[in-house]
Design an enzyme around this catalytic site. Sequence first.
Site, PDB file in Angstrom:
ATOM      1  N   LYS A  20       0.847  -1.200   0.000  1.00  0.00           N
ATOM      2  CA  LYS A  20       0.000   0.000   0.000  1.00  0.00           C
ATOM      3  C   LYS A  20       0.877   1.243   0.000  1.00  0.00           C
ATOM      4  O   LYS A  20       0.623   2.207  -0.717  1.00  0.00           O
ATOM      5  CB  LYS A  20      -0.930   0.001   1.229  1.00  0.00           C
ATOM      6  CG  LYS A  20      -2.057  -1.022   1.140  1.00  0.00           C
ATOM      7  CD  LYS A  20      -2.822  -1.174   2.459  1.00  0.00           C
ATOM      8  CE  LYS A  20      -3.840  -2.302   2.333  1.00  0.00           C
ATOM      9  NZ  LYS A  20      -4.569  -2.576   3.589  1.00  0.00           N
ATOM     10  N   GLN A  32      -4.864  -1.270   9.794  1.00  0.00           N
ATOM     11  CA  GLN A  32      -4.735  -2.594   9.191  1.00  0.00           C
ATOM     12  C   GLN A  32      -5.297  -3.663  10.128  1.00  0.00           C
ATOM     13  O   GLN A  32      -4.998  -3.690  11.321  1.00  0.00           O
ATOM     14  CB  GLN A  32      -3.250  -2.861   8.861  1.00  0.00           C
ATOM     15  CG  GLN A  32      -2.986  -4.167   8.120  1.00  0.00           C
ATOM     16  CD  GLN A  32      -3.545  -4.195   6.694  1.00  0.00           C
ATOM     17  OE1 GLN A  32      -3.787  -3.156   6.075  1.00  0.00           O
ATOM     18  NE2 GLN A  32      -3.763  -5.382   6.177  1.00  0.00           N
ATOM     19  N   ASP A  35     -11.202   2.791   4.123  1.00  0.00           N
ATOM     20  CA  ASP A  35     -11.584   1.379   4.046  1.00  0.00           C
ATOM     21  C   ASP A  35     -13.094   1.235   3.795  1.00  0.00           C
ATOM     22  O   ASP A  35     -13.557   0.156   3.426  1.00  0.00           O
ATOM     23  CB  ASP A  35     -11.276   0.691   5.386  1.00  0.00           C
ATOM     24  CG  ASP A  35     -10.009  -0.143   5.349  1.00  0.00           C
ATOM     25  OD1 ASP A  35      -9.705  -0.692   4.287  1.00  0.00           O
ATOM     26  OD2 ASP A  35      -9.355  -0.247   6.401  1.00  0.00           O
TER      27      ASP A  35
END
Length: 282
Positions: free
Chosen positions: A51, A95, A118
Amino acid sequence: MIINGKKFAQNLKNNIKREIKFLKIKKKIVPGLTVILIGNNTPSEIYVRNKEISAQEVGINSKVLRFKNSITEKKLISIIHNLNNDKKVHGILVQLPLPQHINGSKIVEEINPNKDVDGFHPINVGNLSSGKDSLVPCTPLGCYLMIKSIKKDLTGLNALIIGRSNLNGKPMAQLLLKENCTVTISHSKTRNLKELCKKADIVFAAVGKPNFVKGNWVKKGSIVIDVGINRINHKNGYKIVGDVDFKSVVKKAKAITPVPGGVGPVTIACLLSNTLKAFKNN
Ligand code: GUN
């Protein structure tokens, strides 16, 4: 047709890069993304590294904050609040998975929904399910874009979602419903999955079972999207396979995503796209 996820992602990234370059010149500001990584889970470390590299590639100001497994929930929440108030940070991603002593859904609710790249915050989930504009979870968003690139008008198609997770199955169902598909969400308790699959024009497999969907389950000419990332023993080591038995399904499908090289790279590109969207919304 085997969908080339790397190429598809590269196209998306090129567009994002161009837009960010323009913003940098015209407005002297670039989108910022902060990723929080807790503990030393190897797959998470690899995902976060990918990422970070991709974000830098398109010109996003990307930062990774790493913390030990022992971090308290209270401390993590205060870090998130600081990021919520930081004008240079437009996207925040924590995460997953988180250590057991931290309540994941509580943490997600602390993120400012406008910075929730997200798309996991209940406000974004609610907006998506009521058909409003929202930040959409990256994997289903990427799969949606790939499906639309194969077939523009999905009206009336039968879509079978295999797996009902909040990350994948449920948001994918919402996206396809919005496209006027007839959506069936199946899960571990579903009866006659094979029969349902045989009727599907679109199959979205996100169950975490290696090579689960077989060639004789799939209708000829269908679009098959494989979200699975399963590690299986192979020769003297291991290999990564999806939830779809690629060898047999590729013979039946009109289009299929391979694993690896399908959904994975597109998911990351969609995180960058969500960061740019969050930046613009702010
Ligand atoms: N862990 C595995 N997939 C994801 C994802 O899409 N978002 C976050 N935050 N963590 C993950």
